[in-house]
Design an enzyme around this catalytic site. Sequence first.
Site, PDB file in Angstrom:
ATOM      1  N   ASP A 162       1.100  -1.365  -0.206  1.00 54.57           N
ATOM      2  CA  ASP A 162       0.075  -0.327   0.512  1.00 54.57           C
ATOM      3  C   ASP A 162       0.887   1.305  -0.218  1.00 54.57           C
ATOM      4  O   ASP A 162       1.170   1.499   0.934  1.00 54.57           O
ATOM      5  CB  ASP A 162      -0.609   0.000   1.612  1.00 54.57           C
ATOM      6  CG  ASP A 162      -1.730   1.134   1.260  1.00 54.57           C
ATOM      7  OD1 ASP A 162      -2.053   1.845   0.061  1.00 54.57           O
ATOM      8  OD2 ASP A 162      -2.677   1.133   2.059  1.00 54.57           O
ATOM      9  N   LYS A 181      -0.926  17.558  -8.604  1.00 57.02           N
ATOM     10  CA  LYS A 181       0.404  17.005 -10.116  1.00 57.02           C
ATOM     11  C   LYS A 181       0.606  18.044 -10.207  1.00 57.02           C
ATOM     12  O   LYS A 181       1.950  18.030 -10.651  1.00 57.02           O
ATOM     13  CB  LYS A 181      -0.551  16.269 -10.925  1.00 57.02           C
ATOM     14  CG  LYS A 181      -1.414  15.166 -10.895  1.00 57.02           C
ATOM     15  CD  LYS A 181       0.102  13.765 -11.390  1.00 57.02           C
ATOM     16  CE  LYS A 181      -0.608  12.824 -11.429  1.00 57.02           C
ATOM     17  NZ  LYS A 181       0.061  11.725 -11.566  1.00 57.02           N
ATOM     18  N   TYR A 225      -7.012  16.675  -8.155  1.00 56.56           N
ATOM     19  CA  TYR A 225      -5.581  15.723  -8.967  1.00 56.56           C
ATOM     20  C   TYR A 225      -4.618  16.610  -9.398  1.00 56.56           C
ATOM     21  O   TYR A 225      -3.367  16.775  -9.660  1.00 56.56           O
ATOM     22  CB  TYR A 225      -6.362  15.133  -9.418  1.00 56.56           C
ATOM     23  CG  TYR A 225      -5.734  13.896 -10.242  1.00 56.56           C
ATOM     24  CD1 TYR A 225      -4.954  12.659 -10.432  1.00 56.56           C
ATOM     25  CD2 TYR A 225      -5.858  14.632 -11.830  1.00 56.56           C
ATOM     26  CE1 TYR A 225      -4.380  12.546 -11.175  1.00 56.56           C
ATOM     27  CE2 TYR A 225      -5.188  13.636 -12.922  1.00 56.56           C
ATOM     28  CZ  TYR A 225      -4.493  12.447 -12.791  1.00 56.56           C
ATOM     29  OH  TYR A 225      -3.839  12.037 -13.588  1.00 56.56           O
ATOM     30  N   ASN A 280       5.066   6.143 -10.700  1.00 60.47           N
ATOM     31  CA  ASN A 280       3.742   6.403 -11.678  1.00 60.47           C
ATOM     32  C   ASN A 280       2.737   6.382 -10.625  1.00 60.47           C
ATOM     33  O   ASN A 280       1.390   6.539 -11.413  1.00 60.47           O
ATOM     34  CB  ASN A 280       4.329   4.675 -12.218  1.00 60.47           C
ATOM     35  CG  ASN A 280       2.684   4.590 -13.418  1.00 60.47           C
ATOM     36  OD1 ASN A 280       2.511   5.353 -13.927  1.00 60.47           O
ATOM     37  ND2 ASN A 280       2.071   3.219 -12.751  1.00 60.47           N
ATOM     38  N   THR A 335      -6.452   3.387 -20.210  1.00 61.12           N
ATOM     39  CA  THR A 335      -6.443   3.304 -18.695  1.00 61.12           C
ATOM     40  C   THR A 335      -8.018   2.494 -17.841  1.00 61.12           C
ATOM     41  O   THR A 335      -8.544   3.641 -18.462  1.00 61.12           O
ATOM     42  CB  THR A 335      -5.466   3.332 -18.253  1.00 61.12           C
ATOM     43  OG1 THR A 335      -5.367   4.190 -17.458  1.00 61.12           O
ATOM     44  CG2 THR A 335      -4.472   3.488 -18.628  1.00 61.12           C
TER      45      THR A 335
HETATM   46  N1  LIG Z   1      -4.639   7.140 -17.365  1.00 62.85           N
HETATM   47  C1  LIG Z   1      -4.661   8.617 -17.580  1.00 62.85           C
HETATM   48  O1  LIG Z   1      -5.923   9.267 -18.493  1.00 62.85           O
HETATM   49  C2  LIG Z   1      -3.562   8.525 -17.035  1.00 62.85           C
HETATM   50  C3  LIG Z   1      -2.956  10.735 -17.552  1.00 62.85           C
HETATM   51  C4  LIG Z   1      -1.983  11.210 -17.189  1.00 62.85           C
HETATM   52  C5  LIG Z   1      -1.727  10.834 -15.563  1.00 62.85           C
HETATM   53  N2  LIG Z   1      -2.079   9.677 -15.637  1.00 62.85           N
HETATM   54  C6  LIG Z   1      -1.004   9.372 -14.186  1.00 62.85           C
HETATM   55  O2  LIG Z   1      -0.370   8.040 -14.465  1.00 62.85           O
HETATM   56  C7  LIG Z   1      -0.611   7.471 -13.502  1.00 62.85           C
HETATM   57  C8  LIG Z   1      -1.105   5.701 -14.246  1.00 62.85           C
HETATM   58  O3  LIG Z   1      -2.159   6.129 -13.942  1.00 62.85           O
HETATM   59  P1  LIG Z   1      -2.846   4.682 -14.555  1.00 62.85           P
HETATM   60  O4  LIG Z   1      -3.923   5.248 -15.745  1.00 62.85           O
HETATM   61  O5  LIG Z   1      -2.669   3.752 -15.518  1.00 62.85           O
HETATM   62  O6  LIG Z   1      -3.883   4.154 -13.305  1.00 62.85           O
HETATM   63  P2  LIG Z   1      -4.917   2.612 -13.129  1.00 62.85           P
HETATM   64  O7  LIG Z   1      -4.797   2.319 -14.336  1.00 62.85           O
HETATM   65  O8  LIG Z   1      -5.971   2.661 -12.550  1.00 62.85           O
HETATM   66  O9  LIG Z   1      -3.551   2.350 -12.627  1.00 62.85           O
HETATM   67  C9  LIG Z   1      -2.941   2.388 -11.342  1.00 62.85           C
HETATM   68  C10 LIG Z   1      -2.300   1.471 -10.677  1.00 62.85           C
HETATM   69  O10 LIG Z   1      -1.794   2.104  -9.240  1.00 62.85           O
HETATM   70  C11 LIG Z   1      -2.007   0.908  -8.379  1.00 62.85           C
HETATM   71  N3  LIG Z   1      -2.374   1.711  -7.027  1.00 62.85           N
HETATM   72  C12 LIG Z   1      -3.730   2.071  -6.625  1.00 62.85           C
HETATM   73  N4  LIG Z   1      -3.806   2.361  -5.313  1.00 62.85           N
HETATM   74  C13 LIG Z   1      -2.214   1.879  -4.857  1.00 62.85           C
HETATM   75  C14 LIG Z   1      -2.084   1.445  -3.445  1.00 62.85           C
HETATM   76  N5  LIG Z   1      -2.565   2.857  -2.552  1.00 62.85           N
HETATM   77  N6  LIG Z   1      -0.328   1.451  -3.378  1.00 62.85           N
HETATM   78  C15 LIG Z   1      -0.329   0.633  -4.138  1.00 62.85           C
HETATM   79  N7  LIG Z   1      -1.104   0.915  -5.901  1.00 62.85           N
HETATM   80  C16 LIG Z   1      -1.214   1.631  -6.110  1.00 62.85           C
HETATM   81  C17 LIG Z   1      -2.613   0.113  -9.040  1.00 62.85           C
HETATM   82  O11 LIG Z   1      -2.900  -0.990  -8.302  1.00 62.85           O
HETATM   83  P3  LIG Z   1      -3.863  -1.940  -8.012  1.00 62.85           P
HETATM   84  O12 LIG Z   1      -4.886  -2.040  -9.358  1.00 62.85           O
HETATM   85  O13 LIG Z   1      -3.141  -3.222  -7.228  1.00 62.85           O
HETATM   86  O14 LIG Z   1      -4.850  -1.982  -6.684  1.00 62.85           O
HETATM   87  C18 LIG Z   1      -2.375   0.483 -10.347  1.00 62.85           C
HETATM   88  O15 LIG Z   1      -1.356  -0.726 -10.206  1.00 62.85           O
HETATM   89  C19 LIG Z   1      -0.737   8.067 -12.471  1.00 62.85           C
HETATM   90  O16 LIG Z   1      -0.617   8.414 -11.231  1.00 62.85           O
HETATM   91  C20 LIG Z   1      -1.890   8.936 -13.040  1.00 62.85           C
HETATM   92  O17 LIG Z   1      -2.174  10.092 -12.275  1.00 62.85           O
HETATM   93  C21 LIG Z   1      -2.900   8.657 -16.266  1.00 62.85           C
END
Ligand SMILES: NC(=O)c1ccc[n+]([C@@H]2O[C@H](COP(=O)([O-])OP(=O)(O)OC[C@H]3O[C@@H](n4cnc5c(N)ncnc54)[C@H](OP(=O)(O)O)[C@@H]3O)[C@@H](O)[C@H]2O)c1
Length: 262
Positions: A60, A158, A154, A87, A189
């Site tokens: 966590d 960021k 958020y 990440n 995602t």
């Molecule tokens: N998707 C977008 O549109 C977007 C745009 C800009 C920036 N981002 C950034 O990119 C990064 C990744 O985003 P994503 O879209 O890939 O997100 P995602 O698909 O929701 O995946 C999030 C990841 O973080 C893990 N996680 C969440 N809470 C956690 C915790 N308390 N402890 C440990 N692990 C935790 C999840 O693990 P579990 O599933 O095992 O819980 C999962 O592996 C983030 O920083 C996000 O802000 C995303």
Amino acid sequence: MELGLDGKVAVVTGASKGIGLAITRSLAEEGAHVVAGALHGSEELDLLGERFSVQSVRVDLTDPAGPHRLVEDAVGRHGSLDILVNNVGAVRPRVDGFLSVTDEDWQGTLTINLLAAVRSLRAALPHLVRGAPSSVVTVSSVNAFLPDPVVIDYSAAKGALTNLCKALSKEYAARGVRINTVSPGPVQTDLWLGDDGVAATVARTGAGTPAEVAANAAAQSPTGRFTTPQEVADLVLFLASARAGNVTGSDFVVDGGLVSTV
Ligand SMILES: NC(=O)c1ccc[n+]([C@@H]2O[C@H](COP(=O)([O-])OP(=O)(O)OC[C@H]3O[C@@H](n4cnc5c(N)ncnc54)[C@H](OP(=O)(O)O)[C@@H]3O)[C@@H](O)[C@H]2O)c1
């Protein structure tokens, strides 16, 4: 392009799905040893562990001790650390406006999007200095400089995250640690497209179906589509590699042209 990542030791936070999983897979395919932290883990991550040097660690990262435990797991296992990918992150659309966002909401958002990176950096930097030249890549967001009331906490988190990485890059450049950020726009995602993602949450306010909300968001970018996790991973790998050897303190946008300012 040869990235020279073979044998490097990397920690990736939030590695079980989405962008973190793509980064983990890409690093592993380049021959890196990856210690991949996530809250629940995933079958995809476990499968990577069967084919490559990928260790799935359930942790966590909102727990103050979590990031330290993850970094120490990597160093204990491999003896050194070359790459940290910050990440992990999460977003909750604030569809009821700023006044509905409680202190608890703010604390949750700041913890997962900012403090988890602060704590990972605090744990990793002594090892990264010892292993220099080394590199940190942090996944921020276009919301760092494209503030949006629907994701107000958020966006603020960021913005602070990008600022933190820029400041740290100055402190650590002379010690051989490069620190950069990438700022994606909408990425395919679960964060955006999952059952509780941005599209579904906004759709519940009567803004159309989740697919329509996502299509509207995609249409904001000149390319007309979301970025893929792999496209973010490719950028992260370049920055993590010695090919970007004189790149530090920089932010790289991957958003299909969404941000319209220069
Ligand atoms: N998707 C977008 O549109 C977007 C745009 C800009 C920036 N981002 C950034 O990119 C990064 C990744 O985003 P994503 O879209 O890939 O997100 P995602 O698909 O929701 O995946 C999030 C990841 O973080 C893990 N996680 C969440 N809470 C956690 C915790 N308390 N402890 C440990 N692990 C935790 C999840 O693990 P579990 O599933 O095992 O819980 C999962 O592996 C983030 O920083 C996000 O802000 C995303």
